[in-house]
Design a protein around this motif. Structure first.
Motif, PDB file in Angstrom:
ATOM      1  N   GLN A 273       0.828  -1.215   0.000  1.00  0.00           N
ATOM      2  CA  GLN A 273       0.000   0.000   0.000  1.00  0.00           C
ATOM      3  C   GLN A 273       0.859   1.261   0.000  1.00  0.00           C
ATOM      4  O   GLN A 273       0.493   2.271  -0.597  1.00  0.00           O
ATOM      5  CB  GLN A 273      -0.937  -0.013   1.218  1.00  0.00           C
ATOM      6  N   SER A 274       2.002   1.196   0.669  1.00  0.00           N
ATOM      7  CA  SER A 274       2.873   2.386   0.802  1.00  0.00           C
ATOM      8  C   SER A 274       3.519   2.784  -0.521  1.00  0.00           C
ATOM      9  O   SER A 274       3.971   3.899  -0.684  1.00  0.00           O
ATOM     10  CB  SER A 274       3.970   2.116   1.827  1.00  0.00           C
ATOM     11  N   ARG A 275       3.580   1.863  -1.469  1.00  0.00           N
ATOM     12  CA  ARG A 275       4.220   2.099  -2.760  1.00  0.00           C
ATOM     13  C   ARG A 275       5.691   2.491  -2.610  1.00  0.00           C
ATOM     14  O   ARG A 275       6.256   3.172  -3.448  1.00  0.00           O
ATOM     15  CB  ARG A 275       3.455   3.167  -3.551  1.00  0.00           C
ATOM     16  N   MET A 276       6.302   2.045  -1.514  1.00  0.00           N
ATOM     17  CA  MET A 276       7.706   2.410  -1.263  1.00  0.00           C
ATOM     18  C   MET A 276       8.614   1.641  -2.216  1.00  0.00           C
ATOM     19  O   MET A 276       8.276   0.543  -2.666  1.00  0.00           O
ATOM     20  CB  MET A 276       8.071   2.149   0.209  1.00  0.00           C
ATOM     21  N   THR A 277       9.734   2.259  -2.543  1.00  0.00           N
ATOM     22  CA  THR A 277      10.667   1.655  -3.493  1.00  0.00           C
ATOM     23  C   THR A 277      11.999   1.303  -2.837  1.00  0.00           C
ATOM     24  O   THR A 277      13.015   1.142  -3.525  1.00  0.00           O
ATOM     25  CB  THR A 277      10.907   2.613  -4.678  1.00  0.00           C
TER      26      THR A 277
ATOM     27  N   LEU B 295       0.062   2.677   9.171  1.00  0.00           N
ATOM     28  CA  LEU B 295       0.739   3.021   7.923  1.00  0.00           C
ATOM     29  C   LEU B 295       1.591   4.281   8.095  1.00  0.00           C
ATOM     30  O   LEU B 295       2.695   4.377   7.535  1.00  0.00           O
ATOM     31  CB  LEU B 295      -0.301   3.237   6.816  1.00  0.00           C
ATOM     32  N   PHE B 296       1.066   5.233   8.861  1.00  0.00           N
ATOM     33  CA  PHE B 296       1.828   6.457   9.155  1.00  0.00           C
ATOM     34  C   PHE B 296       3.117   6.115   9.897  1.00  0.00           C
ATOM     35  O   PHE B 296       4.199   6.596   9.550  1.00  0.00           O
ATOM     36  CB  PHE B 296       0.949   7.390  10.006  1.00  0.00           C
TER      37      PHE B 296
ATOM     38  N   MET C 251      -0.021   8.984  -4.596  1.00  0.00           N
ATOM     39  CA  MET C 251      -0.365   8.430  -5.900  1.00  0.00           C
ATOM     40  C   MET C 251      -1.834   8.009  -5.919  1.00  0.00           C
ATOM     41  O   MET C 251      -2.443   7.879  -6.976  1.00  0.00           O
ATOM     42  CB  MET C 251       0.525   7.226  -6.234  1.00  0.00           C
ATOM     43  N   ILE C 252      -2.396   7.763  -4.743  1.00  0.00           N
ATOM     44  CA  ILE C 252      -3.801   7.348  -4.603  1.00  0.00           C
ATOM     45  C   ILE C 252      -4.448   8.294  -3.585  1.00  0.00           C
ATOM     46  O   ILE C 252      -3.895   8.492  -2.502  1.00  0.00           O
ATOM     47  CB  ILE C 252      -3.899   5.905  -4.044  1.00  0.00           C
ATOM     48  N   PRO C 253      -5.591   8.884  -3.892  1.00  0.00           N
ATOM     49  CA  PRO C 253      -6.225   9.808  -2.947  1.00  0.00           C
ATOM     50  C   PRO C 253      -6.468   9.174  -1.570  1.00  0.00           C
ATOM     51  O   PRO C 253      -6.769   7.974  -1.488  1.00  0.00           O
ATOM     52  CB  PRO C 253      -7.565  10.152  -3.616  1.00  0.00           C
ATOM     53  N   TYR C 254      -6.375   9.978  -0.542  1.00  0.00           N
ATOM     54  CA  TYR C 254      -6.649   9.518   0.826  1.00  0.00           C
ATOM     55  C   TYR C 254      -8.070   8.956   0.947  1.00  0.00           C
ATOM     56  O   TYR C 254      -8.320   8.062   1.762  1.00  0.00           O
ATOM     57  CB  TYR C 254      -6.460  10.691   1.796  1.00  0.00           C
TER      58      TYR C 254
ATOM     59  N   ASN D 105      -7.040   2.142  -0.638  1.00  0.00           N
ATOM     60  CA  ASN D 105      -5.672   1.645  -0.714  1.00  0.00           C
ATOM     61  C   ASN D 105      -4.624   2.768  -0.804  1.00  0.00           C
ATOM     62  O   ASN D 105      -3.540   2.592  -1.342  1.00  0.00           O
ATOM     63  CB  ASN D 105      -5.560   0.745  -1.956  1.00  0.00           C
ATOM     64  N   SER D 106      -4.945   3.924  -0.231  1.00  0.00           N
ATOM     65  CA  SER D 106      -4.105   5.122  -0.418  1.00  0.00           C
ATOM     66  C   SER D 106      -2.757   5.054   0.297  1.00  0.00           C
ATOM     67  O   SER D 106      -2.633   4.523   1.394  1.00  0.00           O
ATOM     68  CB  SER D 106      -4.857   6.343   0.107  1.00  0.00           C
ATOM     69  N   ASP D 107      -1.748   5.642  -0.355  1.00  0.00           N
ATOM     70  CA  ASP D 107      -0.423   5.787   0.231  1.00  0.00           C
ATOM     71  C   ASP D 107      -0.256   7.112   0.979  1.00  0.00           C
ATOM     72  O   ASP D 107       0.837   7.412   1.473  1.00  0.00           O
ATOM     73  CB  ASP D 107       0.646   5.677  -0.870  1.00  0.00           C
TER      74      ASP D 107
ATOM     75  N   LEU E 297      -1.223   8.454   3.891  1.00  0.00           N
ATOM     76  CA  LEU E 297      -0.856   8.495   5.311  1.00  0.00           C
ATOM     77  C   LEU E 297       0.602   8.090   5.511  1.00  0.00           C
ATOM     78  O   LEU E 297       1.311   8.652   6.349  1.00  0.00           O
ATOM     79  CB  LEU E 297      -1.773   7.561   6.108  1.00  0.00           C
ATOM     80  N   PHE E 298       1.039   7.112   4.739  1.00  0.00           N
ATOM     81  CA  PHE E 298       2.434   6.682   4.784  1.00  0.00           C
ATOM     82  C   PHE E 298       3.366   7.834   4.400  1.00  0.00           C
ATOM     83  O   PHE E 298       4.362   8.106   5.086  1.00  0.00           O
ATOM     84  CB  PHE E 298       2.630   5.506   3.822  1.00  0.00           C
TER      85      PHE E 298
ATOM     86  N   ASN F 190       7.412   7.535  -1.807  1.00  0.00           N
ATOM     87  CA  ASN F 190       7.857   6.143  -1.970  1.00  0.00           C
ATOM     88  C   ASN F 190       8.825   5.717  -0.882  1.00  0.00           C
ATOM     89  O   ASN F 190       9.716   4.899  -1.122  1.00  0.00           O
ATOM     90  CB  ASN F 190       8.498   5.956  -3.362  1.00  0.00           C
TER      91      ASN F 190
ATOM     92  N   TYR G  58      -9.224   3.417  -8.986  1.00  0.00           N
ATOM     93  CA  TYR G  58      -8.351   4.519  -9.378  1.00  0.00           C
ATOM     94  C   TYR G  58      -7.090   3.963 -10.015  1.00  0.00           C
ATOM     95  O   TYR G  58      -6.411   3.118  -9.434  1.00  0.00           O
ATOM     96  CB  TYR G  58      -7.996   5.338  -8.134  1.00  0.00           C
TER      97      TYR G  58
ATOM     98  N   SER H 185      -3.519   4.892 -10.831  1.00  0.00           N
ATOM     99  CA  SER H 185      -2.613   5.957 -10.385  1.00  0.00           C
ATOM    100  C   SER H 185      -1.751   6.483 -11.525  1.00  0.00           C
ATOM    101  O   SER H 185      -1.179   7.561 -11.414  1.00  0.00           O
ATOM    102  CB  SER H 185      -1.731   5.457  -9.240  1.00  0.00           C
TER     103      SER H 185
ATOM    104  N   LYS I 283     -13.587   4.714   0.175  1.00  0.00           N
ATOM    105  CA  LYS I 283     -13.942   4.446   1.572  1.00  0.00           C
ATOM    106  C   LYS I 283     -15.427   4.565   1.872  1.00  0.00           C
ATOM    107  O   LYS I 283     -15.961   3.787   2.638  1.00  0.00           O
ATOM    108  CB  LYS I 283     -13.154   5.386   2.493  1.00  0.00           C
TER     109      LYS I 283
END
Lengths: 158, 158, 158, 158
Positions: free
Chosen positions: A36-40, A118-119, B107-110, B114-116, B118-119, B139, D16, D18, D113
């Motif tokens: 979900q974080s889309r981290m790379t 997630l935060f 990349m995805i709205p809050y 599945n939004s990023d 908050l991360f 990312n 969505y 992205s 949501k």
């Protein structure tokens, strides 16, 4: 930079069991959170166990220490229950001198709509590139293991 | 440390309009995100405007620069659309020398499950205490404004 | 057709208390659920109490019966914990002869991501226009009070 | 009672993207919604196509009619975009005389949501046991195909 992410359970990973009506462990949500974080970043996860940190035994904590010491990576993140997070951080601080270890958790399980998990993962992964030391990443802050405590009244680290 | 958080819109703040069937702006979700994060930092938010960053005018970007220059705080976070985030970062880098400015978005709205968002907020707030400079937090990484670009094919910053 | 919706608590309305680590009652989520549903029926809600149905006293159940008997509306929906839903339905069946009463609840609280609460509300409101009688709307089915039981092993009504 | 659930797309199933920043189709969420609902009905799903109902061709609608006519089940639910739901319902009403067909959709995609999709699924499955006819299940109500229209101003069926 390769990051090792050890999973130990905690509130973060609890899910509602509709049969018992209680919050229990099933499997870790950390892989789903990373997606979900889309981290790379290069992150390798390993589940050590899924436990409430109030139920950690001395052996559990020793396993965490030895895993941190023996892994190849110099940058480590650990998902951990908040109740004894400071205790584990202080033990790690005694034994791990040349690595960066960041503990994080959640006050609300990831499976619940309003979760902070997630935060906190975002804060923790950011802190993984700090200089060697043991840190706690909670409430948007990066604490060192010797200057932090959980205020159980307020439910925050300070 | 007091953090100023300027809100400018971007994908992060878009919501589905059931009448038009399109994603549009209504009001900012950043205050709700800060509450969900349970962070204990001193953060003051200010909405500059809610816009897709592809529609930013020169004046919009100048407003962002002047707001960053004129505010009391030395640590600034900006929510921003990803499409021209690098452009704004580079403009800020020319004009703001003694402050830390961190841009972030999603990349995805809050408002989507599945939004990023908050991360990324977690990563951005962590970076707000970095040494002066202009950064992009996306990312799971903290980029400096001169070494980052958005890969639109993959939808990631690199 | 005006529908009266009495709220009594149950799993549906439980929220995670981050201080105690337990699921507790705070306030009802039913009004928020009705807004999310975008339903255009005439529904008036009234909170009788917020309790786990295992903790209902005889007086609690009598209050539910008298509220159903005395309200102006002929079509009634009740949010109710699943554990003693059948018991309340059977008591209502003895005392309410000329009204339609539909009980519903949830196996997973509405505050948890994977909740069945909104689905069950949809089933329950549909059943509110049935002919007079006492019904249970769970698992996508409309049961009559004399032919239903909760299978606690499977966590379903049958 | 076995229910056939034909999936045709609509707002309900949009996600969505992205990369494009638009809401598009990927795969149907209806199976996930059925799991979340914890329903115990016998439901068989079949994806006919995933389309915005404004883009349905005459052939698409004929396929829906023939699928409803030819399937073994007497009780049918169809997920459908709201914009031309009434049109499809009226066509079905001309050709299907001995079966119950219920169309439903959502004003907000299930992936967002605040979606009404799960609620509408609950209403639709309840209506699948009605006497033969063609129905629309939206906004908590069961409409017959000849007495319903979508009010695009308000975004509700009436």
């Amino acid at each position: 930079m390769n990051i090792k992410l050890f999973i130990t359970g905690g509130t973060l990973d609890k899910v509602y069991n509709s049969r018992s009506g209680a919050l229990e462990f099933d499997q870790s949500h950390v892989p789903q959170m990373l997606a979900q974080s889309r981290m790379t970043l290069e992150v390798t996860t390993e589940v050590l166990f899924l436990k409430d940190s109030l139920e950690f035994t001395e052996q559990d904590r020793e396993l965490i220490v030895s895993k941190c010491r023996d892994c190849r990576e110099k940058n480590i993140v650990i998902s951990h229950g908040t109740d004894t997070m400071v205790e584990t951080a202080q033990l790690l601080d005694k034994h791990i001198k040349d690595k960066t270890v960041v503990l994080f958790g959640a006050m609300i399980p990831y499976s619940i709509k309003n979760s902070d998990a997630l935060f906190n993962l975002g804060t923790a992964l950011s802190a993984a590139k700090n200089k060697p030391g043991v840190y706690i990443a909670m409430n948007g802050q990066i604490f060192t293991s010797d200057t932090v405590q959980k205020n159980k009244q307020l439910g925050v680290f300070e």
